[in-house]
Design an enzyme around this catalytic site. Structure first.
Site, mmCIF file in Angstrom:
data_model
loop_
_atom_site.group_PDB
_atom_site.id
_atom_site.type_symbol
_atom_site.label_atom_id
_atom_site.label_comp_id
_atom_site.label_asym_id
_atom_site.label_seq_id
_atom_site.Cartn_x
_atom_site.Cartn_y
_atom_site.Cartn_z
ATOM 1 N N SER A 71 3.172 -0.189 4.265
ATOM 2 C CA SER A 71 4.147 0.902 4.192
ATOM 3 C C SER A 71 3.801 2.069 5.114
ATOM 4 O O SER A 71 4.629 2.954 5.320
ATOM 5 C CB SER A 71 4.277 1.422 2.753
ATOM 6 O OG SER A 71 3.109 2.105 2.350
ATOM 7 N N LYS A 107 0.924 7.914 1.542
ATOM 8 C CA LYS A 107 2.193 8.283 2.175
ATOM 9 C C LYS A 107 1.977 9.549 3.003
ATOM 10 O O LYS A 107 0.889 10.117 3.042
ATOM 11 C CB LYS A 107 3.284 8.532 1.126
ATOM 12 C CG LYS A 107 3.480 7.406 0.109
ATOM 13 C CD LYS A 107 4.059 6.149 0.724
ATOM 14 C CE LYS A 107 4.206 5.046 -0.338
ATOM 15 N NZ LYS A 107 4.678 3.762 0.248
#
Length: 204
Positions: A71, A107
Protein backbone atom coordinates in the site's frame (compact mmCIF):
# COMPACT_ATOMS: atom_id res chain seq x y z
CA UNK A 1 74.65 -50.57 51.37
CA UNK A 2 71.76 -48.40 52.51
CA UNK A 3 73.38 -45.03 51.74
CA UNK A 4 74.28 -46.16 48.23
CA UNK A 5 70.67 -47.19 47.53
CA UNK A 6 69.35 -43.82 48.73
CA UNK A 7 71.78 -41.88 46.53
CA UNK A 8 70.78 -43.91 43.50
CA UNK A 9 67.10 -43.22 44.21
CA UNK A 10 67.82 -39.51 44.52
CA UNK A 11 69.64 -39.52 41.17
CA UNK A 12 66.69 -41.25 39.49
CA UNK A 13 64.17 -38.80 41.04
CA UNK A 14 66.18 -35.76 39.94
CA UNK A 15 66.44 -37.12 36.42
CA UNK A 16 62.63 -37.41 36.20
CA UNK A 17 61.99 -33.75 37.08
CA UNK A 18 60.96 -31.47 34.13
CA UNK A 19 63.52 -29.02 32.87
CA UNK A 20 63.18 -25.27 33.35
CA UNK A 21 62.40 -24.79 29.63
CA UNK A 22 59.53 -27.29 29.80
CA UNK A 23 58.18 -25.65 32.95
CA UNK A 24 58.32 -22.28 31.22
CA UNK A 25 56.37 -23.61 28.21
CA UNK A 26 53.67 -25.17 30.39
CA UNK A 27 53.38 -21.98 32.43
CA UNK A 28 53.03 -20.00 29.18
CA UNK A 29 50.22 -22.31 28.02
CA UNK A 30 48.39 -21.88 31.32
CA UNK A 31 48.71 -18.09 31.18
CA UNK A 32 47.53 -18.09 27.53
CA UNK A 33 44.44 -20.14 28.45
CA UNK A 34 43.68 -17.77 31.31
CA UNK A 35 44.03 -14.72 29.04
CA UNK A 36 41.88 -16.40 26.37
CA UNK A 37 39.11 -17.18 28.87
CA UNK A 38 39.19 -13.64 30.28
CA UNK A 39 38.97 -12.21 26.74
CA UNK A 40 36.16 -14.61 25.84
CA UNK A 41 34.16 -13.74 28.96
CA UNK A 42 34.70 -10.03 28.32
CA UNK A 43 33.62 -10.36 24.67
CA UNK A 44 30.49 -12.35 25.54
CA UNK A 45 29.56 -9.85 28.24
CA UNK A 46 30.04 -6.94 25.82
CA UNK A 47 27.93 -8.61 23.11
CA UNK A 48 25.12 -9.42 25.55
CA UNK A 49 25.15 -5.86 26.88
CA UNK A 50 25.10 -4.34 23.39
CA UNK A 51 22.29 -6.67 22.30
CA UNK A 52 20.24 -5.83 25.40
CA UNK A 53 20.72 -2.10 24.81
CA UNK A 54 19.81 -2.48 21.14
CA UNK A 55 16.59 -4.27 22.05
CA UNK A 56 15.80 -1.63 24.68
CA UNK A 57 16.42 1.24 22.27
CA UNK A 58 14.47 -0.45 19.47
CA UNK A 59 11.54 -1.15 21.78
CA UNK A 60 11.30 2.15 23.63
CA UNK A 61 12.93 4.92 21.62
CA UNK A 62 13.50 3.80 18.02
CA UNK A 63 11.14 0.97 17.07
CA UNK A 64 12.30 -1.00 14.03
CA UNK A 65 9.44 -2.13 11.78
CA UNK A 66 9.22 -4.42 8.77
CA UNK A 67 6.93 -3.44 5.91
CA UNK A 68 4.24 -5.86 4.75
CA UNK A 69 1.98 -5.41 1.75
CA UNK A 70 2.24 -2.88 -1.06
CA UNK A 71 0.00 0.00 0.00
CA UNK A 72 3.03 2.33 0.26
CA UNK A 73 4.83 1.46 -2.98
CA UNK A 74 6.99 2.84 -4.47
CA UNK A 75 8.13 4.68 -1.31
CA UNK A 76 8.24 1.50 0.77
CA UNK A 77 8.17 -2.09 -0.42
CA UNK A 78 7.32 -5.37 1.29
CA UNK A 79 10.35 -6.55 3.25
CA UNK A 80 11.80 -3.09 3.86
CA UNK A 81 12.93 -2.46 7.43
CA UNK A 82 12.47 1.05 8.78
CA UNK A 83 13.16 3.03 11.94
CA UNK A 84 10.44 4.99 13.69
CA UNK A 85 11.13 8.19 15.63
CA UNK A 86 9.10 10.76 17.55
CA UNK A 87 5.38 11.00 16.95
CA UNK A 88 5.26 14.69 17.83
CA UNK A 89 4.90 17.65 15.46
CA UNK A 90 3.73 15.55 12.51
CA UNK A 91 2.98 17.43 9.32
CA UNK A 92 1.57 16.85 5.87
CA UNK A 93 3.77 14.46 3.90
CA UNK A 94 5.23 12.57 6.86
CA UNK A 95 5.11 8.77 6.67
CA UNK A 96 3.78 7.31 9.92
CA UNK A 97 3.12 3.95 11.54
CA UNK A 98 0.05 3.40 13.70
CA UNK A 99 -1.81 0.63 15.48
CA UNK A 100 -5.00 -0.67 13.91
CA UNK A 101 -6.81 -3.87 14.97
CA UNK A 102 -3.70 -5.43 16.52
CA UNK A 103 -1.67 -4.59 13.43
CA UNK A 104 0.76 -1.81 12.58
CA UNK A 105 -0.16 0.07 9.41
CA UNK A 106 2.02 2.53 7.52
CA UNK A 107 0.52 5.50 5.64
CA UNK A 108 1.26 9.12 4.77
CA UNK A 109 -0.15 12.14 6.60
CA UNK A 110 -2.36 14.15 4.25
CA UNK A 111 -4.06 16.52 6.67
CA UNK A 112 -4.09 17.32 10.39
CA UNK A 113 -6.68 18.40 12.96
CA UNK A 114 -9.29 20.84 11.69
CA UNK A 115 -8.24 20.76 8.04
CA UNK A 116 -10.69 19.99 5.25
CA UNK A 117 -9.91 17.16 2.81
CA UNK A 118 -11.50 16.68 -0.59
CA UNK A 119 -10.73 14.19 -3.37
CA UNK A 120 -12.03 14.37 -6.91
CA UNK A 121 -12.88 11.33 -9.04
CA UNK A 122 -9.45 11.50 -10.72
CA UNK A 123 -7.75 11.10 -7.35
CA UNK A 124 -6.52 14.66 -6.96
CA UNK A 125 -6.34 15.58 -3.26
CA UNK A 126 -7.25 19.00 -1.92
CA UNK A 127 -6.56 20.27 1.60
CA UNK A 128 -8.39 23.44 2.68
CA UNK A 129 -9.38 23.98 -0.93
CA UNK A 130 -5.84 23.77 -2.36
CA UNK A 131 -4.60 20.90 -4.50
CA UNK A 132 -1.57 19.39 -2.78
CA UNK A 133 1.67 18.48 -4.56
CA UNK A 134 2.45 14.77 -4.25
CA UNK A 135 5.88 14.04 -5.79
CA UNK A 136 6.05 10.70 -3.96
CA UNK A 137 3.33 9.20 -6.19
CA UNK A 138 4.24 7.36 -9.36
CA UNK A 139 3.01 8.79 -12.64
CA UNK A 140 -0.65 7.91 -13.05
CA UNK A 141 -0.92 6.61 -9.48
CA UNK A 142 -3.59 9.10 -8.39
CA UNK A 143 -6.74 7.14 -7.74
CA UNK A 144 -10.06 7.69 -5.97
CA UNK A 145 -9.64 4.23 -4.43
CA UNK A 146 -11.82 2.77 -1.69
CA UNK A 147 -13.44 6.04 -0.64
CA UNK A 148 -16.75 5.82 1.21
CA UNK A 149 -16.55 8.84 3.54
CA UNK A 150 -18.56 11.96 2.90
CA UNK A 151 -16.46 14.59 1.15
CA UNK A 152 -15.30 17.23 1.82
CA UNK A 153 -14.22 15.84 5.18
CA UNK A 154 -12.99 17.80 8.20
CA UNK A 155 -10.31 16.05 10.27
CA UNK A 156 -11.45 15.78 13.91
CA UNK A 157 -9.40 17.29 16.72
CA UNK A 158 -6.38 15.21 17.74
CA UNK A 159 -6.52 13.06 14.61
CA UNK A 160 -4.68 12.70 11.29
CA UNK A 161 -6.03 11.97 7.82
CA UNK A 162 -3.70 9.40 6.22
CA UNK A 163 -3.44 7.75 2.81
CA UNK A 164 -1.19 5.11 1.26
CA UNK A 165 1.01 6.02 -1.69
CA UNK A 166 -0.43 3.17 -3.75
CA UNK A 167 -3.86 4.79 -3.89
CA UNK A 168 -5.64 2.10 -5.86
CA UNK A 169 -5.13 -0.65 -3.28
CA UNK A 170 -4.61 1.23 -0.02
CA UNK A 171 -7.36 1.13 2.57
CA UNK A 172 -6.90 4.26 4.66
CA UNK A 173 -8.69 7.32 6.03
CA UNK A 174 -10.76 7.50 2.86
CA UNK A 175 -12.56 4.43 4.13
CA UNK A 176 -14.77 4.35 7.23
CA UNK A 177 -13.19 1.02 8.21
CA UNK A 178 -9.97 2.88 9.08
CA UNK A 179 -10.98 6.51 9.34
CA UNK A 180 -8.74 9.23 10.76
CA UNK A 181 -5.86 8.12 12.99
CA UNK A 182 -5.91 9.19 16.62
CA UNK A 183 -2.65 10.51 18.09
CA UNK A 184 -2.77 7.71 20.68
CA UNK A 185 -2.64 5.10 17.89
CA UNK A 186 0.65 6.42 16.55
CA UNK A 187 3.89 4.46 16.76
CA UNK A 188 5.82 7.34 15.22
CA UNK A 189 7.18 8.92 12.09
CA UNK A 190 9.25 6.69 9.81
CA UNK A 191 12.51 8.48 9.13
CA UNK A 192 15.04 5.92 7.90
CA UNK A 193 15.06 2.74 5.84
CA UNK A 194 17.82 0.41 7.10
CA UNK A 195 17.12 -2.61 4.88
CA UNK A 196 17.79 -3.58 2.15
CA UNK A 197 21.24 -2.03 2.18
CA UNK A 198 21.07 -0.94 -1.45
CA UNK A 199 18.01 1.19 -0.63
CA UNK A 200 19.15 2.46 2.76
CA UNK A 201 18.35 6.12 3.34
CA UNK A 202 15.84 8.67 4.53
CA UNK A 203 12.12 8.24 3.85
CA UNK A 204 10.46 11.12 2.01
Amino acid sequence: MKPLFEKKSEKIALADLPKAEELSKELGKIKYRERYMRTLRSTVFTLVTVAALAVLVATIWLPVLQIYGNSMTPTLKAGDMVVSVSKKNLKQGDVVAFYYNNKVLVKRVIATSGQWVNIDKKGNVFVDGKKINEPYLQRGEKNYGETNIELPYQVPDGKYFVMGDHREVSVDSRNKAVGPVDSEQLVGKLSLRIWPLNRMGSID
